[in-house]
Design a protein around this motif. Structure first.
Motif, PDB file in Angstrom:
ATOM      1  N   ARG A 173       0.333  -1.188  -0.114  1.00  0.00           N
ATOM      2  CA  ARG A 173      -0.136   0.234  -0.781  1.00  0.00           C
ATOM      3  C   ARG A 173       1.065   0.725  -0.451  1.00  0.00           C
ATOM      4  O   ARG A 173       0.829   1.682   1.171  1.00  0.00           O
ATOM      5  CB  ARG A 173      -0.921  -0.041   1.517  1.00  0.00           C
ATOM      6  CG  ARG A 173      -2.095  -0.820   1.446  1.00  0.00           C
ATOM      7  CD  ARG A 173      -3.091  -0.918   2.503  1.00  0.00           C
ATOM      8  NE  ARG A 173      -4.483  -1.664   1.993  1.00  0.00           N
ATOM      9  CZ  ARG A 173      -5.216  -1.614   1.472  1.00  0.00           C
ATOM     10  NH1 ARG A 173      -5.025  -0.071   0.248  1.00  0.00           N
ATOM     11  NH2 ARG A 173      -6.409  -1.754   0.955  1.00  0.00           N
ATOM     12  N   PRO A 177      -1.391   7.001  -1.485  1.00  0.00           N
ATOM     13  CA  PRO A 177      -2.648   7.318  -2.417  1.00  0.00           C
ATOM     14  C   PRO A 177      -2.762   8.166  -3.125  1.00  0.00           C
ATOM     15  O   PRO A 177      -1.994   9.520  -1.918  1.00  0.00           O
ATOM     16  CB  PRO A 177      -3.656   6.456  -2.377  1.00  0.00           C
ATOM     17  CG  PRO A 177      -3.699   7.179  -0.413  1.00  0.00           C
ATOM     18  CD  PRO A 177      -2.097   6.929  -0.554  1.00  0.00           C
ATOM     19  N   ALA A 219      -7.013  10.167  -5.402  1.00  0.00           N
ATOM     20  CA  ALA A 219      -7.835   9.340  -5.283  1.00  0.00           C
ATOM     21  C   ALA A 219      -9.059   9.434  -4.222  1.00  0.00           C
ATOM     22  O   ALA A 219      -9.878   8.183  -3.776  1.00  0.00           O
ATOM     23  CB  ALA A 219      -6.519   7.897  -4.276  1.00  0.00           C
ATOM     24  N   LEU A 264     -11.577   8.026   0.859  1.00  0.00           N
ATOM     25  CA  LEU A 264     -12.062   6.434   1.663  1.00  0.00           C
ATOM     26  C   LEU A 264     -10.289   5.705   1.371  1.00  0.00           C
ATOM     27  O   LEU A 264     -10.451   4.462   2.008  1.00  0.00           O
ATOM     28  CB  LEU A 264     -13.407   5.650   0.657  1.00  0.00           C
ATOM     29  CG  LEU A 264     -13.125   4.570   0.941  1.00  0.00           C
ATOM     30  CD1 LEU A 264     -13.108   4.261   2.309  1.00  0.00           C
ATOM     31  CD2 LEU A 264     -14.281   3.969  -0.162  1.00  0.00           C
ATOM     32  N   GLU A 265     -10.114   5.710  -0.493  1.00  0.00           N
ATOM     33  CA  GLU A 265      -8.762   5.235  -0.065  1.00  0.00           C
ATOM     34  C   GLU A 265      -7.739   5.736   0.500  1.00  0.00           C
ATOM     35  O   GLU A 265      -6.609   4.613   1.255  1.00  0.00           O
ATOM     36  CB  GLU A 265      -8.273   5.880  -1.660  1.00  0.00           C
ATOM     37  CG  GLU A 265      -7.174   4.712  -2.072  1.00  0.00           C
ATOM     38  CD  GLU A 265      -7.497   3.371  -1.932  1.00  0.00           C
ATOM     39  OE1 GLU A 265      -5.976   2.340  -2.311  1.00  0.00           O
ATOM     40  OE2 GLU A 265      -8.464   3.048  -2.152  1.00  0.00           O
ATOM     41  N   ARG A 302      -8.324   3.845   4.266  1.00  0.00           N
ATOM     42  CA  ARG A 302      -7.786   2.979   3.798  1.00  0.00           C
ATOM     43  C   ARG A 302      -5.758   2.251   4.062  1.00  0.00           C
ATOM     44  O   ARG A 302      -5.538   1.623   4.622  1.00  0.00           O
ATOM     45  CB  ARG A 302      -8.192   1.900   2.671  1.00  0.00           C
ATOM     46  CG  ARG A 302      -9.854   1.201   2.226  1.00  0.00           C
ATOM     47  CD  ARG A 302      -9.885   0.738   0.751  1.00  0.00           C
ATOM     48  NE  ARG A 302     -11.442   1.063   0.894  1.00  0.00           N
ATOM     49  CZ  ARG A 302     -11.840   0.543  -0.440  1.00  0.00           C
ATOM     50  NH1 ARG A 302     -11.198   0.168  -1.698  1.00  0.00           N
ATOM     51  NH2 ARG A 302     -13.551   0.225  -0.047  1.00  0.00           N
ATOM     52  N   TRP A 303      -5.143   3.405   3.941  1.00  0.00           N
ATOM     53  CA  TRP A 303      -3.805   3.344   3.165  1.00  0.00           C
ATOM     54  C   TRP A 303      -3.743   3.651   5.147  1.00  0.00           C
ATOM     55  O   TRP A 303      -2.599   2.610   5.925  1.00  0.00           O
ATOM     56  CB  TRP A 303      -3.707   4.924   2.780  1.00  0.00           C
ATOM     57  CG  TRP A 303      -2.014   4.524   2.688  1.00  0.00           C
ATOM     58  CD1 TRP A 303      -1.083   3.383   1.949  1.00  0.00           C
ATOM     59  CD2 TRP A 303      -1.447   6.138   3.602  1.00  0.00           C
ATOM     60  NE1 TRP A 303      -0.049   4.498   2.161  1.00  0.00           N
ATOM     61  CE2 TRP A 303      -0.037   5.503   2.656  1.00  0.00           C
ATOM     62  CE3 TRP A 303      -1.361   6.823   4.185  1.00  0.00           C
ATOM     63  CZ2 TRP A 303       1.582   6.534   3.442  1.00  0.00           C
ATOM     64  CZ3 TRP A 303      -0.314   7.749   4.662  1.00  0.00           C
ATOM     65  CH2 TRP A 303       0.188   7.603   4.533  1.00  0.00           C
ATOM     66  N   SER A 335      -3.977   0.445   7.337  1.00  0.00           N
ATOM     67  CA  SER A 335      -3.724  -0.617   6.937  1.00  0.00           C
ATOM     68  C   SER A 335      -2.380  -0.151   7.342  1.00  0.00           C
ATOM     69  O   SER A 335      -1.707  -1.320   8.110  1.00  0.00           O
ATOM     70  CB  SER A 335      -3.132  -0.849   5.347  1.00  0.00           C
ATOM     71  OG  SER A 335      -1.981  -0.059   5.345  1.00  0.00           O
TER      72      SER A 335
END
Length: 502
Positions: free
Chosen positions: A200, A203, A207, A210-211, A214-215, A218
C-alpha cells in the motif's frame, strides 16, 4: 563449541600461535568487529551436501577453492580480541590441507550400502569440533558412488561466517553454467515482497478520502500486529513454551548426532499448487510442512483427538538484504569485485506457527499456511528481532545476548527455511552438480527443515536428532506424500473449476 567463545589461537604474518584468550597485538592487522548477529550463532554450523555427477578431481577442486573461496575475507580470518577487548576478524594464512578433507570410509560399510555410508559420515560431522585456530570451514570430498550421485562434496562452515544468503552467493561464485562454462549460472528473478509494508504505497490526493483512510488503516493494522508479535517474542523468551510433542527435544541433546536426510520434490508440482489457489511457493512449502508433520504425529502418537490445542512454532530466518542484492552480488563477482560483496549475517527472525491438524481437503494445509504467512508479513517482527539482537549485545553483553537467543530456540520446536538456487544445471569446478542440500546443525532442536530449489526441483532437507528420529526416512516419505496429496487435490480443484466454466 557450545556456550563458549571461539578460540583465538592463530598464526598471523608468520608469528607463532597465540595462547587462547590473549588479545591481539598492535602490530597485527585486525579486521572489522565481529557483529552481534555473528556472535549469537556461536553454536550453529551450516552444512551443504552436494551430489556430483562425476568422480571428484581433488586437485582441481583444491585449486579452485583455494583461488576463490579462500580469498573471501571471512574464509581467511579467525576471531580474536584487540587490546580493548573487542572481538574482531583477524586475517590469517589458509592451508588447503586443513580445509579440503578426503576421508577414508569403512570399505565394508560402503560395499553394503554406499548411501548410508555417506549419510553416516555427514552425521558424524555434527559431533566433531573444528580447530578454532584456523578459519572455521571445511570441504569434505567423498569419492563414493551413491544412488543419486557419482561423488559427494560436503561443505561445513560455522554460521558466524555468513547466513544462507551470503553462502549461496559464495557457492555461486564457485560454479559455472553447465551449458556455458564461461559464465555464471542463471538465477531466478528477484522475488516480490508483499504485505502491508509493501502493498500500500501512499495514494495520490486524487484518490479520495476512502482510499486515504484505507492506507492509514493498513498502517494501524501493521502497528498492532507488530506490538502483538513483539509481546509474543518477549513472552517466548521469558516463559511461553511450545507444547511437548514428538518433535520436542528430549533431554540434553547437545552432543547427540544430527542425521541429514534429503529428497528431491518436483518444483513444477509446487508451482502448480501455487497457481491453483493463488498463493506463493513459500506458502505451499509451509503447507507441505504442516501436512507432513501432522501425518507423522498422528501415525506415531496414535492420538485421535483432532481438536487438541497444540502450540508448535518454527523459527523462520528472513533475509534483510534488498531483494536485488543476490543478483547484484553475482554481477560484482562476475566483474571481479567479489571483495566488495558484504558477507556476514543480515537476518531477522519470525516465530511462525505450524499447525498439527487433520483436514479432509489437503489444500486446507496450504490455505491456512497462507493466512498465517500473510499475517506475519503485516508486521515489523523481522526488523525488531534483528535490532533486538544488536541492542541486547550492546546493553547486556554477549553472554546475555546468547542466553536470550538460546531460550528462544529452546522454547520453540524447529527451524524452517527456503532458499532459492540456480534455475539451470551448474558445474562445481568442472563437476556437474546433481543436487544441493543445505541444512543447519542446531544443538537445541531435534528437527530442522530446509527447502532448496535447484533447476526444476526443490530439495527437502531434514536435520534430525538420530536418537529421537530413528525412522527419519519415514518422516521424509511423509513430506513427499504430502506434496503428492496436495497436488492431486489441486488437480481436482482445477478440473472442477474448468467444468463449472464450461
Amino acid at each position: 563449541m557450545r556456550k563458549r567463545m571461539l578460540s583465538v589461537r592463530t598464526s598471523t604474518n608468520g608469528a607463532a600461535p597465540r595462547e587462547e584468550g590473549r588479545t591481539a597485538d598492535d602490530s597485527e592487522v585486525l579486521g572489522e568487529p565481529v557483529s552481534p548477529s555473528a556472535r549469537l550463532v556461536e553454536d550453529l554450523f551450516i552444512v551443504v551436501v552436494m551430489g556430483l555427477a562425476s568422480p571428484s578431481n581433488i586437485s582441481v577442486i583444491r585449486q579452485g577453492i583455494g583461488a576463490r573461496m579462500a580469498c573471501h575475507p571471512r574464509f581467511h580470518s579467525i576471531q580474536a580480541r584487540d587490546k580493548d577487548g573487542i572481538l574482531r576478524w583477524v586475517p590469517t594464512t589458509v592451508s588447503m590441507d586443513h580445509h579440503v578433507i578426503c576421508p577414508t570410509l569403512d570399505l565394508a560399510a560402503v560395499a553394503a550400502n554406499p548411501d548410508m555410508a555417506v549419510e553416516d559420515y555427514v552425521a558424524s560431522l555434527s559431533t566433531r569440533s573444528m580447530d578454532n585456530s584456523r578459519p572455521l570451514w571445511e570441504f569434505h570430498l567423498l569419492d563414493i558412488p551413491t544412488s543419486e550421485a557419482t561423488s559427494t562434496a560436503v561443505l561445513r562452515v560455522h554460521h558466524s561466517l555468513g547466513d544462507g544468503m551470503s553462502l549461496i552467493t559464495l557457492l555461486i561464485s564457485c560454479t559455472r553454467s553447465a551449458a556455458d562454462p564461461m559464465r555464471l549460472p542463471a538465477m531466478p528473478p528477484p522475488p516480490k515482497r508483499t504485505g502491508a509494508v509493501y502493498a500500500r504505497p501512499r495514494p495520490p490526493a486524487s484518490a479520495g478520502a476512502l482510499e486515504f483512510t484505507r492506507w492509514v488503516w493498513s498502517f494501524l493494522v501493521l502497528a498492532w500486529h507488530t506490538v502483538v508479535d513483539v509481546a509474543i517474542f518477549f513472552a517466548t523468551i521469558l516463559f511461553l513454551k511450545d507444547s511437548h510433542t514428538l518433535f520436542t527435544t528430549i533431554g540434553d541433546a547437545e552432543f547427540r548426532r544430527k542425521r541429514v536426510v534429503h529428497r528431491s520434490l518436483s518444483l513444477e508440482d509446487v508451482k502448480f499448487v501455487k497457481e491453483a489457489i493463488n498463493c506463493t511457493v513459500n506458502d505451499v512449502l509451509v503447507g507441505v510442512t504442516d501436512a507432513a508433520l501432522s501425518q507423522y504425529y498422528y501415525r506415531k502418537s496414535g492420538n485421535t483427538e483432532t481438536n487438541q490445542e497444540i502450540r508448535l512454532r518454527s523459527i523462520l530466518p528472513v533475509n534483510l538484504r534488498p531483494t536485488t542484492s543476490l543478483h547484484a552480488c553475482v554481477n560484482m563477482i562476475k566483474s571481479g569485485k567479489a571483495s566488495d560483496v558484504k558477507w556476514g549475517n543480515e537476518i531477522g527472525f519470525i516465530l511462525l506457527p505450524l499447525r498439527i491438524a487433520r483436514h479432509s481437503d489437503p489444500l486446507d494445509y496450504v490455505r491456512k499456511a497462507k493466512i498465517t504467512v500473510d499475517r506475519k508479513k503485516s508486521s515489523f517482527e523481522v526488523a525488531f528481532t534483528h535490532v533486538a539482537a544488536e541492542v541486547f549485545f550492546k546493553l547486556f553483553g554477549p553472554k546475555a545476548g546468547a542466553a536470550i537467543f538460546n531460550r528462544m530456540i529452546s522454547h520453540t520446536t524447529t527451524s524452517l527455511s527456503n532458499t532459492i538456487g540456480p534455475v539451470e544445471q551448474v558445474e562445481f569446478y568442472g563437476h556437474p552438480i546433481v543436487f544441493i542440500a543445505p541444512t543447519t546443525y542446531v544443538p537445541e532442536e531435534a528437527i530442522v527443515v530446509n527447502y532448496q530449489s535447484y533447476v526444476n526441483t526443490v530439495r527437502i532437507v531434514l536435520s534430525v536428532d538420530e536418537a529421537q528420529f530413528p525412522d527419519c526416512h519415514d518422516l521424509l516419505d511423509d513430506f513427499a506424500e504430502s506434496l503428492k496429496r496436495i497436488k492431486d487435490a489441486a488437480t481436482g480443484l482445477e478440473k472442477r473449476n474448468h467444468n463449472q466454466k464450461a
